[in-house]
Design a protein around this motif. Structure first.
Motif, mmCIF file in Angstrom:
data_model
loop_
_atom_site.group_PDB
_atom_site.id
_atom_site.type_symbol
_atom_site.label_atom_id
_atom_site.label_comp_id
_atom_site.label_asym_id
_atom_site.label_seq_id
_atom_site.Cartn_x
_atom_site.Cartn_y
_atom_site.Cartn_z
ATOM 1 N N ILE A 64 21.615 70.217 -16.615
ATOM 2 C CA ILE A 64 22.441 69.121 -16.077
ATOM 3 C C ILE A 64 23.283 69.621 -14.899
ATOM 4 O O ILE A 64 23.397 68.960 -13.862
ATOM 5 C CB ILE A 64 23.348 68.522 -17.181
ATOM 6 N N GLU A 65 23.873 70.814 -15.082
ATOM 7 C CA GLU A 65 24.684 71.379 -13.993
ATOM 8 C C GLU A 65 23.854 71.531 -12.721
ATOM 9 O O GLU A 65 24.299 71.198 -11.619
ATOM 10 C CB GLU A 65 25.251 72.750 -14.395
ATOM 11 N N SER A 66 22.617 72.018 -12.880
ATOM 12 C CA SER A 66 21.738 72.227 -11.714
ATOM 13 C C SER A 66 21.414 70.892 -11.047
ATOM 14 O O SER A 66 21.437 70.768 -9.825
ATOM 15 C CB SER A 66 20.436 72.910 -12.141
ATOM 16 N N LEU A 67 21.108 69.873 -11.860
ATOM 17 C CA LEU A 67 20.771 68.556 -11.299
ATOM 18 C C LEU A 67 21.951 67.955 -10.542
ATOM 19 O O LEU A 67 21.790 67.372 -9.476
ATOM 20 C CB LEU A 67 20.359 67.591 -12.420
ATOM 21 N N LYS A 68 23.148 68.099 -11.113
ATOM 22 C CA LYS A 68 24.328 67.478 -10.500
ATOM 23 C C LYS A 68 24.802 68.255 -9.271
ATOM 24 O O LYS A 68 25.511 67.711 -8.427
ATOM 25 C CB LYS A 68 25.477 67.369 -11.522
ATOM 26 N N ARG A 69 24.426 69.526 -9.181
ATOM 27 C CA ARG A 69 24.858 70.353 -8.045
ATOM 28 C C ARG A 69 24.006 70.097 -6.804
ATOM 29 O O ARG A 69 24.491 70.116 -5.684
ATOM 30 C CB ARG A 69 24.766 71.835 -8.438
ATOM 31 N N LEU A 70 22.716 69.838 -7.013
ATOM 32 C CA LEU A 70 21.793 69.691 -5.884
ATOM 33 C C LEU A 70 21.893 68.283 -5.278
ATOM 34 O O LEU A 70 21.695 67.293 -5.976
ATOM 35 C CB LEU A 70 20.361 69.956 -6.379
ATOM 36 N N PRO A 71 22.203 68.168 -3.980
ATOM 37 C CA PRO A 71 22.363 66.828 -3.380
ATOM 38 C C PRO A 71 21.150 65.917 -3.593
ATOM 39 O O PRO A 71 21.310 64.709 -3.785
ATOM 40 C CB PRO A 71 22.553 67.139 -1.891
ATOM 41 N N LEU A 72 19.947 66.494 -3.566
ATOM 42 C CA LEU A 72 18.741 65.663 -3.712
ATOM 43 C C LEU A 72 18.610 65.042 -5.100
ATOM 44 O O LEU A 72 17.944 64.021 -5.283
ATOM 45 C CB LEU A 72 17.489 66.517 -3.455
ATOM 46 N N THR A 73 19.232 65.673 -6.102
ATOM 47 C CA THR A 73 19.064 65.176 -7.477
ATOM 48 C C THR A 73 20.359 64.658 -8.105
ATOM 49 O O THR A 73 20.322 64.040 -9.173
ATOM 50 C CB THR A 73 18.514 66.308 -8.385
ATOM 51 N N SER A 74 21.487 64.904 -7.432
ATOM 52 C CA SER A 74 22.782 64.612 -8.071
ATOM 53 C C SER A 74 22.998 63.131 -8.372
ATOM 54 O O SER A 74 23.767 62.779 -9.266
ATOM 55 C CB SER A 74 23.924 65.141 -7.199
ATOM 56 N N SER A 75 22.312 62.248 -7.615
ATOM 57 C CA SER A 75 22.567 60.823 -7.856
ATOM 58 C C SER A 75 21.568 60.185 -8.834
ATOM 59 O O SER A 75 21.655 58.992 -9.120
ATOM 60 C CB SER A 75 22.530 60.071 -6.524
ATOM 61 N N ILE A 76 20.620 60.973 -9.310
ATOM 62 C CA ILE A 76 19.660 60.390 -10.272
ATOM 63 C C ILE A 76 20.350 60.269 -11.642
ATOM 64 O O ILE A 76 20.910 61.241 -12.149
ATOM 65 C CB ILE A 76 18.394 61.277 -10.419
ATOM 66 N N PRO A 77 20.323 59.082 -12.241
ATOM 67 C CA PRO A 77 20.946 58.936 -13.566
ATOM 68 C C PRO A 77 20.258 59.846 -14.600
ATOM 69 O O PRO A 77 19.055 60.086 -14.511
ATOM 70 C CB PRO A 77 20.703 57.464 -13.916
ATOM 71 N N VAL A 78 21.069 60.326 -15.553
ATOM 72 C CA VAL A 78 20.531 61.242 -16.579
ATOM 73 C C VAL A 78 20.915 60.726 -17.965
ATOM 74 O O VAL A 78 22.063 60.345 -18.194
ATOM 75 C CB VAL A 78 21.104 62.673 -16.396
ATOM 76 N N VAL A 79 19.933 60.725 -18.860
ATOM 77 C CA VAL A 79 20.194 60.384 -20.258
ATOM 78 C C VAL A 79 19.780 61.579 -21.110
ATOM 79 O O VAL A 79 18.705 62.151 -20.901
ATOM 80 C CB VAL A 79 19.380 59.133 -20.684
ATOM 81 N N VAL A 80 20.659 61.970 -22.041
ATOM 82 C CA VAL A 80 20.334 63.106 -22.917
ATOM 83 C C VAL A 80 19.984 62.571 -24.300
ATOM 84 O O VAL A 80 20.679 61.706 -24.842
ATOM 85 C CB VAL A 80 21.542 64.071 -23.014
ATOM 86 N N LEU A 81 18.866 63.071 -24.836
ATOM 87 C CA LEU A 81 18.512 62.757 -26.221
ATOM 88 C C LEU A 81 18.937 63.959 -27.058
ATOM 89 O O LEU A 81 18.430 65.070 -26.864
ATOM 90 C CB LEU A 81 17.001 62.534 -26.350
#
Ligand SMILES: [Fe+2]
Length: 354
Positions: A64-81
């Motif tokens: 999650i930290e990696s996704l939120k840090r990278l500008p290309l991926t930071s705005s994609i919504p994330v759901v955790v199961l």
């Protein structure tokens, strides 16, 4: 058209198949580790990333930290199961900005409904943002139209004045560029300020529409009383702009337009009007406007005078450095003489005759 791809981080193909049955209309792309997720998410547009924290060897928080840090991926919504046991992961996931944390013990129907709700919510947010963007564009276009309308009102009143406002806007742009190149007033010369100056320049004489034609077009020297009336155009112009454009989104544009109109007849040594301001008490935009305004008046034919040559006009501008004009602006203006002449010749060369 909106993409309907969902990236799912899960090493259990069965989970993906079951979820895929409930998420009709979406294409599920399956990955199983951080590296694959980051590579895939950065390359394609996804409406959502689902992370099954029970995926073998997966550090959910790190992902999650990696996704939120990278500008290309930071705005994609994330759901955790999640398993609903590790509350640290759940708390930390929300802190990092995930959109939902769903307990895997819930029914597949509940899980898919909550996933779809996240997707719908995100779509609504995007639509609102798009509408805001369209509204902002519309306001900006309206502001430009108002400025152009004002400018054409002046032009319709007096064709030489109409040409004058276009040339002075061109000189303002040249001076601003010169000041930036010279490293002067860089604190004030932000991109927004420069854009506002050039856009607002055509309004500097808007107050003249309240001055009678008898005075405005008098083919000779004005009397003291007539000159006093003529002088009112600065203060009235500033007031008109402030009242008419008070709803402007960009307050910088508004304040620049008001300052240019109100103070463009102030002089560096304090002998100008309407307020006898001195030196840097006169707003920078008005000090720039002053030199553009006077130079163009000197080289233009007016009802009360013939034009003088460019060289004579530049001599007057140089002599007025530190008296009428800001010395730094004069220095830049003299350095850019060729550009100023070129701009003047391009815009209505036949009118000057010099
Ligand atoms: Fe003026």
């Amino acid at each position: 058209m909106l993409q309907r791809n969902i990236l799912i981080v899960d090493d259990d193909k069965n989970n993906v198949l079951v979820l895929g049955d409930f998420l009709k209309g979406f294409r599920l792309l399956e990955v199983s580790n951080v590296r694959e997720t980051m590579q895939t998410a950065a390359l394609s547009p996804f409406e959502l990333i689902i992370i099954n924290m029970q995926t073998k060897g997966l550090d959910t928080i790190h992902l999650i930290e990696s996704l939120k840090r990278l500008p290309l991926t930071s705005s994609i919504p994330v759901v955790v199961l999640g398993n609903g046991v590790n509350t640290y992961v759940e708390d930390r996931a929300f802190e990092l900005g995930v959109d939902d944390y769903i307990n895997l013990k819930s029914s597949i129907s509940t899980i898919s409904s909550r996933i779809l709700r996240v997707i719908d919510y995100q779509r609504c947010l995007k639509e609102i943002a798009l509408k805001d963007e369209i509204a902002e564009d519309k306001i900006e276009r309206m502001q430009k139209q108002i400025i152009e309308s004002f400018a054409s009102i002046i032009e319709g009143r007096d064709s030489s004045t109409g040409a004058h406002i276009k040339r002075t806007a061109a000189y303002v742009e040249i001076v601003i560029r010169g000041l930036i190149e010279a490293g002067d007033y860089l604190d004030e010369l932000t991109d927004d300020f420069c854009e506002s100056c050039v856009a607002a320049a055509p309004l500097h004489d808007i107050g003249k529409i309240t001055v009678s034609d008898v005075i405005l077009c008098k083919p000779g020297k004005l009397t003291v009383d007539e000159f006093m009336i003529m002088q009112t155009h600065a203060r009235i112009g500033g007031k008109m702009i402030a009242e008419t454009l008070s709803g402007m989104e960009s307050s910088l544009m508004l304040s620049t337009a008001v300052d240019m109109a109100t103070y463009h007849h102030e002089k560096w040594n304090g002998t100008g009007y309407p307020f006898n301001l001195v030196r840097e008490d006169i707003p920078l935009c008005a000090r720039i406007m002053a030199i553009a305004d006077v130079f163009d008046a000197l080289v233009s034919k007016r009802c009360y005078k013939e034009p003088i040559s460019y060289e004579q006009a530049f001599d007057i501008i140089r002599d007025e450095s530190g008296r009428h004009f800001d010395p730094k602006i004069v220095e830049v203006f003299m350095k850019l003489k060729d550009e100023v002449v070129k701009a003047s010749d391009c815009l209505y060369p036949s009118e000057n005759g010099v």
